[in-house]
Write a protein that holds these residues in place. Structure first.
Motif, PDB file in Angstrom:
ATOM      1  N   ALA A  55      38.977  44.181  41.500  1.00 18.46           N
ATOM      2  CA  ALA A  55      39.544  45.521  41.651  1.00 18.46           C
ATOM      3  C   ALA A  55      40.122  45.991  40.328  1.00 18.46           C
ATOM      4  O   ALA A  55      40.832  45.242  39.636  1.00 18.46           O
ATOM      5  CB  ALA A  55      40.626  45.507  42.723  1.00 18.46           C
ATOM      6  N   SER A  56      39.826  47.226  39.970  1.00 21.58           N
ATOM      7  CA  SER A  56      40.356  47.784  38.727  1.00 21.58           C
ATOM      8  C   SER A  56      41.647  48.540  39.014  1.00 21.58           C
ATOM      9  O   SER A  56      41.845  49.064  40.110  1.00 21.58           O
ATOM     10  CB  SER A  56      39.338  48.724  38.079  1.00 21.58           C
ATOM     11  N   GLY A  57      42.519  48.572  38.037  1.00 22.97           N
ATOM     12  CA  GLY A  57      43.758  49.341  38.162  1.00 22.97           C
ATOM     13  C   GLY A  57      44.872  48.621  38.880  1.00 22.97           C
ATOM     14  O   GLY A  57      45.861  49.247  39.266  1.00 22.97           O
ATOM     15  N   SER A  58      44.763  47.292  39.050  1.00 23.25           N
ATOM     16  CA  SER A  58      45.823  46.544  39.719  1.00 23.25           C
ATOM     17  C   SER A  58      46.847  46.051  38.701  1.00 23.25           C
ATOM     18  O   SER A  58      46.519  45.199  37.860  1.00 23.25           O
ATOM     19  CB  SER A  58      45.247  45.337  40.474  1.00 23.25           C
ATOM     20  N   PRO A  59      48.086  46.532  38.764  1.00 23.15           N
ATOM     21  CA  PRO A  59      49.112  46.007  37.865  1.00 23.15           C
ATOM     22  C   PRO A  59      49.337  44.509  38.038  1.00 23.15           C
ATOM     23  O   PRO A  59      49.678  43.811  37.080  1.00 23.15           O
ATOM     24  CB  PRO A  59      50.366  46.808  38.256  1.00 23.15           C
ATOM     25  N   VAL A  60      49.127  44.015  39.269  1.00 23.28           N
ATOM     26  CA  VAL A  60      49.306  42.581  39.505  1.00 23.28           C
ATOM     27  C   VAL A  60      48.277  41.775  38.721  1.00 23.28           C
ATOM     28  O   VAL A  60      48.613  40.796  38.038  1.00 23.28           O
ATOM     29  CB  VAL A  60      49.207  42.261  41.012  1.00 23.28           C
ATOM     30  N   LEU A  61      47.019  42.195  38.785  1.00 27.10           N
ATOM     31  CA  LEU A  61      45.979  41.482  38.042  1.00 27.10           C
ATOM     32  C   LEU A  61      46.168  41.638  36.543  1.00 27.10           C
ATOM     33  O   LEU A  61      45.841  40.724  35.771  1.00 27.10           O
ATOM     34  CB  LEU A  61      44.591  41.967  38.467  1.00 27.10           C
ATOM     35  N   ASP A  62      46.707  42.783  36.107  1.00 27.52           N
ATOM     36  CA  ASP A  62      47.010  42.949  34.683  1.00 27.52           C
ATOM     37  C   ASP A  62      48.051  41.930  34.232  1.00 27.52           C
ATOM     38  O   ASP A  62      47.999  41.433  33.099  1.00 27.52           O
ATOM     39  CB  ASP A  62      47.522  44.371  34.402  1.00 27.52           C
ATOM     40  N   ARG A  63      48.982  41.598  35.142  1.00 27.66           N
ATOM     41  CA  ARG A  63      50.053  40.663  34.772  1.00 27.66           C
ATOM     42  C   ARG A  63      49.600  39.207  34.842  1.00 27.66           C
ATOM     43  O   ARG A  63      49.907  38.416  33.946  1.00 27.66           O
ATOM     44  CB  ARG A  63      51.269  40.856  35.695  1.00 27.66           C
ATOM     45  N   VAL A  64      48.890  38.851  35.905  1.00 30.98           N
ATOM     46  CA  VAL A  64      48.566  37.432  36.110  1.00 30.98           C
ATOM     47  C   VAL A  64      47.191  37.057  35.572  1.00 30.98           C
ATOM     48  O   VAL A  64      46.896  35.871  35.415  1.00 30.98           O
ATOM     49  CB  VAL A  64      48.653  37.060  37.606  1.00 30.98           C
TER      50      VAL A  64
END
Length: 363
Positions: free
Chosen positions: A302-311
């Motif tokens: 998924a694109s645009g996930s702040p969670v994935l940007d962090r982890v």
């Protein structure tokens, strides 16, 4: 939702819950009574997020069916097995290899399990559009109720998908939009009946009824039943039992959700083994809703996930090589229990490659 009590159906009597002292997995509980408000969904999203990130399974309670309504659905679930003559069943066999689809019957002794032993599991699978295929005459009177039940499962699915999107700080409908009720996808109800095996086959198979595996789709909704046999491979590397919770659901993520969430939501390895001694002479009847994203969805994080940007994103393949849901689903369905698996360097693990993805099976 209200399940119609007509027409009458023969009653399936399940085994009593086991009295053995088993080591159970500690799973979170999502109470759907709280899901009607944004505040409630935010609370539940934390529980669902942590459960699928750390363990891969959780329970759902207050799902909208009373205990008598759930029991009637189990009665209906037994109809394809106990009421349809064996000689009529081949007419409705699924085209598993030809079409990569489980719609219809999967007969007993179709899958190789272990040690040269074939399975003793019969399944009947109904697409969410119950009119898509013809069904045995004995099941047809119950199709309107099955249709309502299937829609109810899909509504529960949508709630789960919203919670998982919130957990990734995405718009609530991010995953819902990939699982359209009217889209081309393979969301279906499975009625599943396990039959006791001989002592000789149990020994040859090492008491394994289904090897450790991950599910192919996105979300699996299992209606809890009393025969203990399901285990998960817990984070500490131990196999732990799933406890039966009366009139509850057991939910887990599959490969497609792991891919779509960039590895954040874990497709947990689980298996089915011989039940405890006090349940071994009973059949085990199950009801499962297998959800899969729309066939044309590419299995990209998924694109645009702040969670994935962090982890960060844990990749099983490069984005340019991401399969579609259709190609991955059909490949897994056609190969499961039929292909010769290769031994991994890790003891007790066998592997195959499906649509460029290494798929592991655990003994």
């Amino acid at each position: 939702m209200t399940i119609d009590t007509k027409p009458p159906v023969p009653h399936y009597v399940p085994a009593p819950p086991t009295q053995e002292n088993l080591t159970y997995a500690d799973l979170g509980i999502v109470d759907l009574a709280k899901a009607s408000t944004a505040e409630g969904r935010a609370e539940l999203a934390t529980t669902a997020r942590d459960a699928l990130h750390n363990i891969g399974f959780f329970y759902i309670i207050n799902h909208g069916l009373s205990k008598p309504e759930t029991e009637r659905m189990f009665d209906i679930a037994d109809v394809p097995f106990s009421q349809v003559p064996d000689q009529d069943k081949p007419t409705y066999h699924a085209k598993i290899i030809e079409a990569g689809s489980y719609q219809g019957y999967k007969p007993r002794q179709y899958w190789h399990v272990n040690g040269g032993v074939q399975d003793e599991i019969e399944t009947y699978n109904i697409h969410r559009n119950v009119s898509k295929k013809q069904h045995p005459q004995e099941l047809r009177p119950y199709l309107p109720g099955i249709a309502e039940f299937t829609r109810h499962n899909h509504d529960i699915l949508n709630t789960i998908l919203r919670l998982l999107a919130i957990g990734l700080e995405l718009p609530e409908d991010a995953f819902v939009n990939q699982h359209g009720w009217d889209s081309e996808n393979e969301c279906y109800i499975r009625f599943m009946k396990y039959y006791p095996r001989t002592a000789e086959d149990e020994e040859k198979a090492g008491q394994v009824w289904l090897k450790g595996h991950t599910d192919t789709g996105s979300i699996t909704i299992l209606w809890s039943q009393p025969v203990s046999a399901l285990q998960i491979l817990s984070p500490d590397g131990q196999w732990k039992w799933i406890r039966h919770v009366d009139n509850a659901l057991v939910v887990n993520a599959g490969d497609c959700m792991e891919f779509l969430s960039g590895g954040f939501y874990k497709a947990t390895i689980h298996r089915v083994i011989q039940p405890p001694v006090d349940q071994q002479q009973h059949t085990r009847l199950g009801i499962i809703y297998f959800a899969s994203p729309d066939e044309n969805v590419k299995l990209l994080p998924a694109s645009g996930s702040p969670v994935l940007d962090r982890v960060g994103i844990r990749r099983r393949f490069e984005d340019d090589n991401a399969p579609t849901v259709e190609s991955y689903r059909k490949g897994r369905t056609a190969s499961y229990g039929k292909t010769t698996l290769k031994q991994s360097e890790d003891k007790g693990i066998e592997v195959e490659v499906v649509s460029g993805v290494v798929v592991k099976h655990y003994n």
